[in-house]
Design a protein around this motif. Structure first.
Motif, PDB file in Angstrom:
ATOM      1  N   PRO A   3     -20.639   3.262  -8.674  1.00 14.50           N
ATOM      2  CA  PRO A   3     -19.338   3.346  -7.999  1.00 14.50           C
ATOM      3  C   PRO A   3     -18.640   1.992  -7.955  1.00 14.50           C
ATOM      4  O   PRO A   3     -19.263   0.960  -7.761  1.00 14.50           O
ATOM      5  N   LYS A   4     -17.346   1.990  -8.165  1.00 15.31           N
ATOM      6  CA  LYS A   4     -16.543   0.762  -8.181  1.00 15.31           C
ATOM      7  C   LYS A   4     -15.836   0.517  -6.857  1.00 15.31           C
ATOM      8  O   LYS A   4     -15.254  -0.529  -6.659  1.00 15.31           O
ATOM      9  N   GLY A   5     -15.838   1.487  -5.970  1.00 14.49           N
ATOM     10  CA  GLY A   5     -15.112   1.345  -4.710  1.00 14.49           C
ATOM     11  C   GLY A   5     -13.655   1.724  -4.897  1.00 14.49           C
ATOM     12  O   GLY A   5     -13.188   1.939  -6.015  1.00 14.49           O
ATOM     13  N   PRO A   6     -12.909   1.791  -3.793  1.00 13.25           N
ATOM     14  CA  PRO A   6     -11.491   2.138  -3.898  1.00 13.25           C
ATOM     15  C   PRO A   6     -10.700   1.050  -4.624  1.00 13.25           C
ATOM     16  O   PRO A   6     -11.152  -0.079  -4.755  1.00 13.25           O
ATOM     17  N   GLU A   7      -9.516   1.392  -5.088  1.00 16.04           N
ATOM     18  CA  GLU A   7      -8.672   0.457  -5.839  1.00 16.04           C
ATOM     19  C   GLU A   7      -8.136  -0.687  -4.982  1.00 16.04           C
ATOM     20  O   GLU A   7      -7.911  -1.789  -5.472  1.00 16.04           O
ATOM     21  N   THR A   8      -7.895  -0.425  -3.712  1.00 18.18           N
ATOM     22  CA  THR A   8      -7.343  -1.435  -2.808  1.00 18.18           C
ATOM     23  C   THR A   8      -8.032  -1.327  -1.451  1.00 18.18           C
ATOM     24  O   THR A   8      -8.758  -0.378  -1.184  1.00 18.18           O
ATOM     25  N   GLY A   9      -7.771  -2.298  -0.624  1.00 17.35           N
ATOM     26  CA  GLY A   9      -8.315  -2.275   0.727  1.00 17.35           C
ATOM     27  C   GLY A   9      -8.178  -3.626   1.391  1.00 17.35           C
ATOM     28  O   GLY A   9      -7.719  -4.598   0.776  1.00 17.35           O
ATOM     29  N   GLU A  10      -8.567  -3.692   2.637  1.00 18.10           N
ATOM     30  CA  GLU A  10      -8.486  -4.943   3.374  1.00 18.10           C
ATOM     31  C   GLU A  10      -9.821  -5.685   3.373  1.00 18.10           C
ATOM     32  O   GLU A  10      -9.860  -6.906   3.344  1.00 18.10           O
ATOM     33  N   ASN A  11     -10.918  -4.947   3.370  1.00 13.22           N
ATOM     34  CA  ASN A  11     -12.251  -5.545   3.448  1.00 13.22           C
ATOM     35  C   ASN A  11     -13.009  -5.376   2.143  1.00 13.22           C
ATOM     36  O   ASN A  11     -12.778  -4.434   1.396  1.00 13.22           O
ATOM     37  N   ARG A  12     -13.932  -6.293   1.897  1.00 15.63           N
ATOM     38  CA  ARG A  12     -14.786  -6.244   0.699  1.00 15.63           C
ATOM     39  C   ARG A  12     -16.226  -5.964   1.110  1.00 15.63           C
ATOM     40  O   ARG A  12     -16.626  -6.164   2.251  1.00 15.63           O
ATOM     41  N   VAL A  13     -17.025  -5.543   0.150  1.00 11.49           N
ATOM     42  CA  VAL A  13     -18.416  -5.158   0.387  1.00 11.49           C
ATOM     43  C   VAL A  13     -19.341  -6.356   0.183  1.00 11.49           C
ATOM     44  O   VAL A  13     -19.128  -7.179  -0.707  1.00 11.49           O
TER      45      VAL A  13
END
Length: 104
Positions: A58-68
């Motif tokens: 999984p690549k995660g969502p395209e945008t967001g406020e927080n990182r993994v």
């Protein structure tokens, strides 16, 4: 899976050198994938992403406020140092237990 203290640095007050814990190296020869420092990854964080996203790499969502961040740190309990363990933070947040992995 439970980790042995000679395979990873966790529940500690300090980090280990990069080449420590040779017994715990990955099949690809990478050290400290679990414990030592939680690693920032490229993925944005979404609590429900795995319910809706691709489960294979999984690549995660395209945008967001927080990182993994993944893998736990020297400060983490044994239960939280698996490479599959995810936590999140704002990318401008700094903490001694968070780091990056340089790869070629």
């Amino acid at each position: 899976m439970l980790f042995r203290s000679d395979y990873a640095t966790y529940a500690s007050r300090v980090t280990s050198t990069v080449d420590s814990h040779a017994e715990g190296a990955s099949p690809y020869g990478a050290y400290n994938m679990a414990g030592n420092a939680a690693e920032w990854v490229k993925d944005y964080y979404a609590m429900d992403y795995y319910a809706q996203g691709n489960l294979k790499n999984p690549k995660g969502p395209e945008t967001g406020e927080n990182r993994v961040l993944r893998g736990g740190s020297y400060m983490s309990s044994r239960r939280h140092i698996k490479t599959s363990y995810r936590l999140w933070e704002h990318p401008k947040y700094q903490f001694p237990a968070y780091g990056i992995r340089c790869a070629k």
